[in-house]
Design a protein around this motif. Structure first.
Motif, PDB file in Angstrom:
ATOM      1  N   MET A  20       0.690  -1.120  -0.059  1.00 24.02           N
ATOM      2  CA  MET A  20       0.058   0.088   0.166  1.00 24.02           C
ATOM      3  C   MET A  20       0.703   1.294  -0.094  1.00 24.02           C
ATOM      4  O   MET A  20       1.967   1.305   0.605  1.00 24.02           O
ATOM      5  N   ASP A  21       0.276   2.274  -0.547  1.00 26.39           N
ATOM      6  CA  ASP A  21       1.010   3.686  -0.514  1.00 26.39           C
ATOM      7  C   ASP A  21       0.547   4.193   0.976  1.00 26.39           C
ATOM      8  O   ASP A  21      -0.477   3.957   1.315  1.00 26.39           O
ATOM      9  N   SER A  22       1.887   4.889   1.430  1.00 20.28           N
ATOM     10  CA  SER A  22       1.427   5.707   2.781  1.00 20.28           C
ATOM     11  C   SER A  22       2.173   6.955   2.700  1.00 20.28           C
ATOM     12  O   SER A  22       3.290   7.040   1.994  1.00 20.28           O
ATOM     13  N   PRO A  23       1.995   7.737   3.997  1.00 18.31           N
ATOM     14  CA  PRO A  23       2.832   8.878   3.974  1.00 18.31           C
ATOM     15  C   PRO A  23       4.292   8.499   4.220  1.00 18.31           C
ATOM     16  O   PRO A  23       5.104   9.695   3.796  1.00 18.31           O
ATOM     17  N   ILE A  24       4.648   7.412   4.596  1.00 17.35           N
ATOM     18  CA  ILE A  24       6.132   7.045   4.817  1.00 17.35           C
ATOM     19  C   ILE A  24       6.520   6.330   3.676  1.00 17.35           C
ATOM     20  O   ILE A  24       7.524   5.741   3.905  1.00 17.35           O
ATOM     21  N   GLY A  25       5.892   6.157   2.555  1.00 15.12           N
ATOM     22  CA  GLY A  25       6.419   5.439   1.475  1.00 15.12           C
ATOM     23  C   GLY A  25       5.599   4.171   1.332  1.00 15.12           C
ATOM     24  O   GLY A  25       4.952   3.690   2.006  1.00 15.12           O
ATOM     25  N   PRO A  26       5.960   3.275   0.237  1.00 12.23           N
ATOM     26  CA  PRO A  26       5.131   2.120   0.071  1.00 12.23           C
ATOM     27  C   PRO A  26       5.170   1.286   1.188  1.00 12.23           C
ATOM     28  O   PRO A  26       6.456   1.158   1.836  1.00 12.23           O
ATOM     29  N   LEU A  27       4.343   0.545   1.624  1.00 12.49           N
ATOM     30  CA  LEU A  27       4.336  -0.547   2.616  1.00 12.49           C
ATOM     31  C   LEU A  27       3.881  -1.835   2.189  1.00 12.49           C
ATOM     32  O   LEU A  27       2.927  -1.982   1.469  1.00 12.49           O
ATOM     33  N   GLY A  28       4.945  -2.976   2.365  1.00 12.11           N
ATOM     34  CA  GLY A  28       4.234  -4.276   1.801  1.00 12.11           C
ATOM     35  C   GLY A  28       3.658  -5.148   3.044  1.00 12.11           C
ATOM     36  O   GLY A  28       4.395  -4.938   4.159  1.00 12.11           O
ATOM     37  N   ILE A  29       2.785  -5.623   2.998  1.00 14.58           N
ATOM     38  CA  ILE A  29       1.924  -6.408   3.943  1.00 14.58           C
ATOM     39  C   ILE A  29       1.863  -7.860   3.519  1.00 14.58           C
ATOM     40  O   ILE A  29       1.463  -8.166   2.542  1.00 14.58           O
ATOM     41  N   ALA A  30       2.367  -8.616   4.382  1.00 13.20           N
ATOM     42  CA  ALA A  30       2.324  -9.958   4.452  1.00 13.20           C
ATOM     43  C   ALA A  30       1.294 -10.536   5.132  1.00 13.20           C
ATOM     44  O   ALA A  30       1.094 -10.190   6.382  1.00 13.20           O
ATOM     45  N   LEU A  31       0.473 -11.592   4.649  1.00 11.67           N
ATOM     46  CA  LEU A  31      -1.020 -12.196   5.253  1.00 11.67           C
ATOM     47  C   LEU A  31      -0.579 -13.505   5.153  1.00 11.67           C
ATOM     48  O   LEU A  31      -0.097 -14.333   4.265  1.00 11.67           O
ATOM     49  N   ASP A  32      -1.248 -14.191   5.997  1.00 13.65           N
ATOM     50  CA  ASP A  32      -1.409 -15.612   6.044  1.00 13.65           C
ATOM     51  C   ASP A  32      -2.750 -16.192   6.466  1.00 13.65           C
ATOM     52  O   ASP A  32      -2.846 -15.840   7.800  1.00 13.65           O
ATOM     53  N   ARG A  57       6.738  -4.532   5.648  1.00 11.71           N
ATOM     54  CA  ARG A  57       7.876  -4.224   5.026  1.00 11.71           C
ATOM     55  C   ARG A  57       8.012  -2.709   4.509  1.00 11.71           C
ATOM     56  O   ARG A  57       6.967  -2.448   3.689  1.00 11.71           O
ATOM     57  N   PHE A  58       8.914  -1.906   5.066  1.00 12.02           N
ATOM     58  CA  PHE A  58       8.907  -0.565   4.543  1.00 12.02           C
ATOM     59  C   PHE A  58       9.823  -0.626   3.007  1.00 12.02           C
ATOM     60  O   PHE A  58      10.524  -1.405   2.757  1.00 12.02           O
ATOM     61  N   GLY A  59       9.117   0.417   2.190  1.00 11.00           N
ATOM     62  CA  GLY A  59       9.758   0.367   0.793  1.00 11.00           C
ATOM     63  C   GLY A  59       9.600  -0.580  -0.071  1.00 11.00           C
ATOM     64  O   GLY A  59      10.626  -1.049  -0.811  1.00 11.00           O
ATOM     65  N   ALA A  60       8.512  -1.589   0.264  1.00  6.91           N
ATOM     66  CA  ALA A  60       8.256  -2.634  -0.670  1.00  6.91           C
ATOM     67  C   ALA A  60       8.203  -2.414  -2.201  1.00  6.91           C
ATOM     68  O   ALA A  60       7.606  -1.222  -2.517  1.00  6.91           O
ATOM     69  N   PRO A  61       9.010  -3.142  -3.132  1.00  5.76           N
ATOM     70  CA  PRO A  61       8.972  -2.726  -4.367  1.00  5.76           C
ATOM     71  C   PRO A  61       7.301  -3.052  -5.011  1.00  5.76           C
ATOM     72  O   PRO A  61       6.882  -3.966  -4.475  1.00  5.76           O
ATOM     73  N   PRO A 102       8.851  -7.910  13.040  1.00  5.13           N
ATOM     74  CA  PRO A 102       8.217  -8.429  11.827  1.00  5.13           C
ATOM     75  C   PRO A 102       6.903  -7.511  11.301  1.00  5.13           C
ATOM     76  O   PRO A 102       6.760  -7.623  10.213  1.00  5.13           O
ATOM     77  N   VAL A 103       6.593  -6.841  12.304  1.00  2.00           N
ATOM     78  CA  VAL A 103       5.358  -6.122  11.925  1.00  2.00           C
ATOM     79  C   VAL A 103       5.223  -4.649  12.390  1.00  2.00           C
ATOM     80  O   VAL A 103       4.737  -4.157  13.308  1.00  2.00           O
TER      81      VAL A 103
END
Length: 152
Positions: A1-13, A21-25, A108-109
């Motif tokens: 997701m985009d956020s004010p602190i840059g892209p965030l990657g979210i891992a779900l199970d 994750r910060f700065g997820a590509p 991790p989160v």
């Protein structure tokens, strides 16, 4: 997701948040790719309307000490800070401030378990896996929201 602190990657199970994750590509996928309430909660957090996350989170990995540190971090109230030394003392080992810093780096989160609320002695802004500019932004956001709520 985009956020004010840059892209965030979210891992779900299976619907449980297991990683941030910060700065997820672009295109990074850490588990399920779906619409999930964590996206709404994070958007609300950055908008200043969410101060407590309620989505299911599972802290995977980590040593017993790291898991204890993450538990202490999770108890830091919104808009407040604790020092690495205070967390070490709370865990019964006042000399373990550096180890607390390492455990914070292995969180991790981040954001959901707010390691950004942990600062150096005297409130000094030190150490953050997402970089100090992000840490400052998160702390400033929470301070602003906490003041607005206190004064309204």
């Amino acid at each position: 997701m985009d956020s004010p602190i840059g892209p965030l990657g979210i891992a779900l199970d299976n619907g449980t948040v297991i990683g941030v994750r910060f700065g997820a590509p672009p295109g990074w996928a850490g588990g399920e790719q779906t619409v999930h309430p964590v996206l709404d909660e994070l958007a609300g957090y950055f908008a200043g309307t969410v101060t407590d996350f309620v989505v299911p989170v599972e802290m995977r990995g980590g040593s017993d000490f790291e898991r204890a540190v993450w538990g202490e971090i999770a108890r830091i109230p919104y808009g407040e800070m604790r020092t690495y030394g205070a967390i070490a003392t709370a865990l019964g080992d006042p000399g373990a401030a550096r180890a607390v810093g390492t455990a914070c780096n292995h969180n991790p989160v981040p954001v959901i378990v707010p390691c950004h609320r942990v600062v150096g002695a005297g409130g000094k802004l030190v150490g953050f896996g997402g970089g100090l500019p992000r840490k400052r932004q998160l702390l400033e956001l929470e301070a602003r929201v906490a003041l607005e709520r206190a004064w309204s």
